[in-house]
Every structure is written in structure tokens, then in C-alpha cells.
Design a protein around this motif. Structure first.
Motif, PDB file in Angstrom:
ATOM      1  N   GLY A 105       0.621  -1.194  -0.176  1.00 27.48           N
ATOM      2  CA  GLY A 105      -0.347  -0.251   0.013  1.00 27.48           C
ATOM      3  C   GLY A 105       0.626   1.359   0.055  1.00 27.48           C
ATOM      4  N   LYS A 164       1.085   4.004  -2.987  1.00 26.75           N
ATOM      5  CA  LYS A 164       0.392   5.844  -2.929  1.00 26.75           C
ATOM      6  C   LYS A 164       2.013   5.885  -3.727  1.00 26.75           C
ATOM      7  CE  LYS A 164      -1.038   8.190   0.985  1.00 26.75           C
ATOM      8  NZ  LYS A 164      -0.932   8.257   1.939  1.00 26.75           N
ATOM      9  N   LYS A 191     -15.131  -1.081   7.119  1.00 28.06           N
ATOM     10  CA  LYS A 191     -13.858   0.266   6.702  1.00 28.06           C
ATOM     11  C   LYS A 191     -12.762   0.543   7.642  1.00 28.06           C
ATOM     12  CE  LYS A 191     -16.521   3.285   5.785  1.00 28.06           C
ATOM     13  NZ  LYS A 191     -16.873   5.269   5.932  1.00 28.06           N
ATOM     14  N   ARG A 192     -11.663   0.615   8.071  1.00 30.79           N
ATOM     15  CA  ARG A 192     -11.216   1.247   9.150  1.00 30.79           C
ATOM     16  C   ARG A 192     -11.272   2.292   9.009  1.00 30.79           C
ATOM     17  NH1 ARG A 192      -6.091  -1.840   6.450  1.00 30.79           N
ATOM     18  NH2 ARG A 192      -6.478  -4.077   7.064  1.00 30.79           N
ATOM     19  N   GLU A 246     -10.474   4.397   6.122  1.00 31.05           N
ATOM     20  CA  GLU A 246     -10.395   4.569   4.760  1.00 31.05           C
ATOM     21  C   GLU A 246     -11.759   5.160   4.109  1.00 31.05           C
ATOM     22  OE1 GLU A 246      -8.330  -0.104   4.717  1.00 31.05           O
ATOM     23  OE2 GLU A 246     -10.518   0.506   5.675  1.00 31.05           O
ATOM     24  N   ASP A 295     -14.916   5.190   1.287  1.00 28.14           N
ATOM     25  CA  ASP A 295     -15.703   4.081   0.659  1.00 28.14           C
ATOM     26  C   ASP A 295     -15.281   4.623  -1.108  1.00 28.14           C
ATOM     27  OD1 ASP A 295     -17.689   1.889   0.229  1.00 28.14           O
ATOM     28  OD2 ASP A 295     -19.091   2.981  -0.253  1.00 28.14           O
ATOM     29  N   HIS A 326     -10.526   4.081  -1.412  1.00 29.47           N
ATOM     30  CA  HIS A 326      -9.750   2.814  -1.282  1.00 29.47           C
ATOM     31  C   HIS A 326     -10.446   1.241  -1.288  1.00 29.47           C
ATOM     32  CE1 HIS A 326      -8.118   5.787   1.988  1.00 29.47           C
ATOM     33  NE2 HIS A 326      -7.310   5.553   1.406  1.00 29.47           N
ATOM     34  N   TYR A 327     -11.113   1.143  -0.819  1.00 31.46           N
ATOM     35  CA  TYR A 327     -12.242   0.149  -1.468  1.00 31.46           C
ATOM     36  C   TYR A 327     -13.376   0.744  -1.635  1.00 31.46           C
ATOM     37  CZ  TYR A 327      -8.861  -2.565   0.124  1.00 31.46           C
ATOM     38  OH  TYR A 327      -7.325  -4.234   0.677  1.00 31.46           O
ATOM     39  N   THR A 386      -3.557  -1.986  12.207  1.00 28.62           N
ATOM     40  CA  THR A 386      -4.947  -1.427  12.089  1.00 28.62           C
ATOM     41  C   THR A 386      -5.441  -3.224  11.948  1.00 28.62           C
ATOM     42  OG1 THR A 386      -4.046  -2.292   9.918  1.00 28.62           O
ATOM     43  CG2 THR A 386      -4.622   0.164   9.893  1.00 28.62           C
TER      44      THR A 386
END
Ligand code: ADP
Ligand code: 5GP
Length: 201
Positions: free
Chosen positions: A21, A25, A45-46, A49, A51, A54-55, A141
Motif C-alpha cells: 500500500g 500510494k 471499513k478502517r 478509509e 468508500d 480505498h475500497y 490496523t
């Protein structure tokens, strides 16, 4: 000089915590020809992060529907959660001559290598398993049980190293970044995807 390019699919893989990651980045920041493939996941979701950035954080039902509609280029259950790469956005980026960066686990990476023979596959290795453990703890995390699970999976993932075209050890971050960046620069110049035209008089 006139030139056209075909985009490429770059698969970056390796154990969790190895620095994929972080490296991706930086690549995305420095090289505007690269676009990140935003994966779908059913994991929570951390903090921090976003939506769609990141994912795509989706429910188990949404994931099942995408699977049934054959929307994934690859998908896998990784450390107990489901992840998948949507095929259409990847192809759209390549068609417009840009390069797609996939940060995916080794199960998914092997599937992409099988389906897309012209992809560029790069495995990121940690300098040691102890360094990997420290990085997972420092990232903070995942809880200790989850970290143990990720570390247990790491050895099996490293065993698949010889399936990849390139290996980069992420010991010194700057050196690893430079190696990665050089691989991508060289791959851009392949005559299968780079078409310069020498102009006439
Ligand atoms: P991955 O995406 O592979 O799971 P991350 O990029 O999240 O891994 O990195 C895991 C942790 O290791 C992060 O806290 C990151 O800042 C740190 N890290 C990454 N590269 C290095 C490096 N070369 N040396 C030390 N720490 C690193
Ligand atoms: P994390 O939950 O820490 O974000 O990611 C866990 C693992 O899942 C990482 O190794 C990451 O590369 C991988 N991963 C993220 N997206 C995908 C995906 O779309 N497909 C696959 N197979 N793995 C993914």
C-alpha cells in the motif's frame, strides 16, 4: 515524434504488511499514467478509509450478486474476508492508454496472471518475517489475533514467489520504490505496448 501506447496491467502482490500500500500510494502520486484499481471487499471499513477510494465496501449479498454476474476479473477470500477486482473499470483504463495498478493478494494475483498473460507481476518481499511482524503491529490496523493470522499466511504466500516476473525486497523504502519505478519504466517501453512513429521528411 508521434507515439501511441497501450495501457498495461500491473499486479503488485505480497504478504500483508510488506509495504504494498505504501509503495503503491507513492507510485500513484509520482506517476500520473497510473490508476489504482479500487477493489470490492466485505471487510469492515478502517478509520480513515473512504468508500470508493480505498475500497468499495460492500455487503456479503452485494458481493454474491457481483460474483453471480461474473463481474470480477479475480476474487479471493483473504484472511477471512472476501475481496474482488472489478473487470470493467480495469479494461476501461487500459483502453484509454493508461496503466492499472492492482494491489491484491497472491491467490488473486495468480488468477490474473493466468487470465491476462500480458500483465506485469511484481512480488514485494519483507526483509524478514520479524520485520513483517513489527510492521503489522506498527500499522496498528489489526488486532493481535488478526496479525497472527496474517503472519501465518505469509510463508505460504512467499512460497509462490517464483510465479512472478519480478521480486522487490522492501527493506529500505526509497530503494524499493526506485526498483519498482524502474521496472514500470522499462515495461512501458515494450514494443508490444509502445508504438513510436518516426516522422518522414
Ligand atoms: P501492505 O499494504 O503490504 O499490507 P503497508 O503499506 O500498509 O503494507 O505497510 C505496513 C506498515 O509498514 C505501515 O505502517 C508502513 O508505514 C510500514 N512500512 C512500509 N514500508 C516500510 C519500510 N521499507 N520500512 C519500514 N516500515 C515500512
Ligand atoms: P487489507 O484488508 O489489509 O486492506 O488487505 C488484505 C489483503 O487483501 C492484502 O494482501 C491486499 O493486497 C488484498 N486485496 C485487496 N484487494 C484485493 C482484491 O481485489 N483481490 C484480492 N485477491 N486481494 C485483494
Amino acid at each position: 515524434m508521434k507515439e501511441t501506447r497501450k495501457g498495461m496491467l500491473i499486479v503488485i502482490s505480497g504478504p500483508s504488511g510488506t509495504g504494498k500500500g505504501t509503495l503503491c500510494k507513492r507510485l500513484l502520486h509520482e506517476d500520473t499514467s497510473l490508476c489504482f484499481s479500487v477493489s470490492c471487499t466485505t471487510r469492515a471499513k478502517r478509520d480513515g478509509e473512504i468508500d470508493g477510494v480505498h475500497y468499495h465496501f460492500i455487503s456479503e449479498n452485494q458481493y454474491d450478486a457481483l460474483l453471480q454476474q461474473n463481474k470480477f476479473l479475480e476474487n479471493a477470500t483473504v484472511h477471512g474476508h472476501r475481496y474482488g477486482t472489478l473487470e470493467t473499470p480495469v479494461d476501461e483504463i487500459i483502453e484509454r492508454g493508461q496503466n492499472v495498478l492492482l494491489d491484491i493478494d497472491p491467490q488473486g494475483a495468480l488468477k490474473v496472471m493466468e487470465k491476462r498473460k500480458d500483465c506485469v507481476s511484481i512480488f514485494i518481499l519483507p526483509p524478514s518475517y520479524d520485520a513483517l511482524r513489527v510492521r503489522l503491529h506498527t500499522r496498528n490496523t489489526d488486532d493481535p489475533k488478526e496479525i497472527k493470522r496474517r503472519l501465518n499466511n505469509a510463508r505460504g504466500e512467499v512460497d509462490k514467489l517464483n510465479k512472478y516476473q519480478y521480486a522487490v525486497v522492501n527493506d529500505d523504502l526509497q530503494m524499493a520504490y526506485e526498483k519498482l519505478s524502474h521496472i514500470i519504466s522499462a515495461e512501458k517501453q515494450r514494443t508490444t505496448r509502445y508504438f513510436p512513429v518516426v516522422e518522414d521528411f
